[in-house]
Scaffold this motif. Structure first.
Motif, PDB file in Angstrom:
ATOM      1  N   VAL A 158     -13.303 -17.984 -26.681  1.00  0.00           N
ATOM      2  CA  VAL A 158     -12.751 -17.137 -25.624  1.00  0.00           C
ATOM      3  C   VAL A 158     -12.755 -17.873 -24.287  1.00  0.00           C
ATOM      4  N   VAL A 159     -13.880 -18.477 -23.942  1.00  0.00           N
ATOM      5  CA  VAL A 159     -13.990 -19.162 -22.649  1.00  0.00           C
ATOM      6  C   VAL A 159     -13.015 -20.333 -22.566  1.00  0.00           C
ATOM      7  N   LYS A 160     -12.908 -21.129 -23.627  1.00  0.00           N
ATOM      8  CA  LYS A 160     -11.974 -22.266 -23.615  1.00  0.00           C
ATOM      9  C   LYS A 160     -10.530 -21.812 -23.471  1.00  0.00           C
TER      10      LYS A 160
ATOM     11  N   TYR B 126     -13.475  -3.131 -17.852  1.00  0.00           N
ATOM     12  CA  TYR B 126     -12.196  -3.750 -18.174  1.00  0.00           C
ATOM     13  C   TYR B 126     -11.489  -4.315 -16.953  1.00  0.00           C
ATOM     14  N   ARG B 127     -11.665  -3.679 -15.791  1.00  0.00           N
ATOM     15  CA  ARG B 127     -10.983  -4.141 -14.586  1.00  0.00           C
ATOM     16  C   ARG B 127     -11.404  -5.560 -14.259  1.00  0.00           C
ATOM     17  N   GLY B 128     -10.460  -6.433 -14.189  1.00  0.00           N
ATOM     18  CA  GLY B 128     -10.749  -7.821 -13.843  1.00  0.00           C
ATOM     19  C   GLY B 128     -11.184  -8.676 -15.021  1.00  0.00           C
ATOM     20  N   ALA B 129     -11.308  -8.082 -16.193  1.00  0.00           N
ATOM     21  CA  ALA B 129     -11.714  -8.856 -17.371  1.00  0.00           C
ATOM     22  C   ALA B 129     -10.597  -9.807 -17.772  1.00  0.00           C
ATOM     23  N   VAL B 130     -10.971 -11.017 -18.148  1.00  0.00           N
ATOM     24  CA  VAL B 130      -9.998 -11.998 -18.611  1.00  0.00           C
ATOM     25  C   VAL B 130     -10.215 -12.357 -20.076  1.00  0.00           C
ATOM     26  N   GLY B 131     -11.292 -11.834 -20.658  1.00  0.00           N
ATOM     27  CA  GLY B 131     -11.578 -12.101 -22.056  1.00  0.00           C
ATOM     28  C   GLY B 131     -12.354 -10.955 -22.673  1.00  0.00           C
TER      29      GLY B 131
ATOM     30  N   GLY C 131     -15.311 -31.417 -19.212  1.00  0.00           N
ATOM     31  CA  GLY C 131     -16.179 -32.007 -18.202  1.00  0.00           C
ATOM     32  C   GLY C 131     -16.463 -31.111 -17.015  1.00  0.00           C
ATOM     33  N   LYS C 132     -16.059 -29.858 -17.078  1.00  0.00           N
ATOM     34  CA  LYS C 132     -16.304 -28.911 -15.990  1.00  0.00           C
ATOM     35  C   LYS C 132     -17.261 -27.838 -16.463  1.00  0.00           C
ATOM     36  N   GLU C 133     -18.183 -27.450 -15.599  1.00  0.00           N
ATOM     37  CA  GLU C 133     -19.119 -26.383 -15.943  1.00  0.00           C
ATOM     38  C   GLU C 133     -18.451 -25.034 -15.700  1.00  0.00           C
ATOM     39  N   ILE C 134     -18.390 -24.229 -16.740  1.00  0.00           N
ATOM     40  CA  ILE C 134     -17.762 -22.917 -16.672  1.00  0.00           C
ATOM     41  C   ILE C 134     -18.844 -21.861 -16.834  1.00  0.00           C
ATOM     42  N   LYS C 135     -18.822 -20.888 -15.944  1.00  0.00           N
ATOM     43  CA  LYS C 135     -19.770 -19.786 -16.030  1.00  0.00           C
ATOM     44  C   LYS C 135     -19.015 -18.525 -16.394  1.00  0.00           C
ATOM     45  N   ALA C 136     -19.595 -17.736 -17.290  1.00  0.00           N
ATOM     46  CA  ALA C 136     -18.954 -16.499 -17.722  1.00  0.00           C
ATOM     47  C   ALA C 136     -19.933 -15.344 -17.520  1.00  0.00           C
ATOM     48  N   GLN C 137     -19.393 -14.232 -17.114  1.00  0.00           N
ATOM     49  CA  GLN C 137     -20.189 -13.008 -16.996  1.00  0.00           C
ATOM     50  C   GLN C 137     -19.809 -12.129 -18.180  1.00  0.00           C
ATOM     51  N   ILE C 138     -20.810 -11.751 -18.971  1.00  0.00           N
ATOM     52  CA  ILE C 138     -20.550 -11.034 -20.214  1.00  0.00           C
ATOM     53  C   ILE C 138     -21.208  -9.659 -20.160  1.00  0.00           C
TER      54      ILE C 138
END
Length: 169
Positions: A116-118, A29-34, A5-12
């Motif tokens: 990946v986002v989930k 790579y710096r700061g990447a979480v996925g 139920g939350k809107e998630i935004k990803a920068q790819i």
């Protein structure tokens, strides 16, 4: 993308494994979480390069990057050079998620990004809950039936002396 139920935004970012981007990939790579590490199932050479890309990812990023190994171009069934079993085995050995996709017919492409986002969302949610739990005061000892009485000597209240306070339970 919607998660719980939350809107998630990803920068790819996509370097497509090209050497001309090699000089700037460490900045990605710096700061990447996925990360989606993609190889072409119809070109063995791309699969053989996965180890090098994994090493680079592990060298330049946080150790806890959520990574999915993606075998792409499943629409090229007759040209397959890398079996699904090989991809799964490598992913399992490296502790990665695994999926096969086809960008041509869009099969599993959205699912790869959603996975990946989930997983990133789940990890961050667990960290937030854990940190909130650690900040809560431990009230368990107050419910054990003991009464603590703090007393101050009447003579000391006006004199400002602090030596004659006592506790009893």
């Amino acid at each position: 993308m919607d998660v719980d139920g939350k809107e998630i935004k990803a920068q790819i970012w996509d370097t497509a494994g090209q050497e001309r981007f090699r000089a700037v990939t460490s900045a990605y790579y710096r700061g990447a979480v996925g990360a989606l590490l993609v190889y072409d199932i119809s070109r063995r050479q791309t699969f053989d390069s996965v180890g090098r890309w994994l090493n680079e990812l592990q060298t330049h990023s946080d150790m806890n990057v959520v990574t999915i190994l993606v075998g792409n171009k499943t629409d090229l069934k007759d040209a397959r050079e890398v079996s699904t079993a090989e991809g799964k085995a490598l992913a399992e050995a490296q502790g990665l998620f695994f999926m096969e996709t086809s960008a041509l017919d869009s099969s599993n492409v959205a699912a790869a990004f959603q996975t990946v986002v989930k997983e990133i969302y789940n990890i961050l949610s667990r960290k937030i809950h854990l940190s909130q739990d650690l900040k809560k005061p431990d009230m368990s000892s107050l419910g054990n039936g003991k009464t603590v009485i703090l007393q101050e000597d009447a003579d000391d209240t006006n004199s400002g002396a602090k030596g004659n306070r006592c506790c009893s339970s």
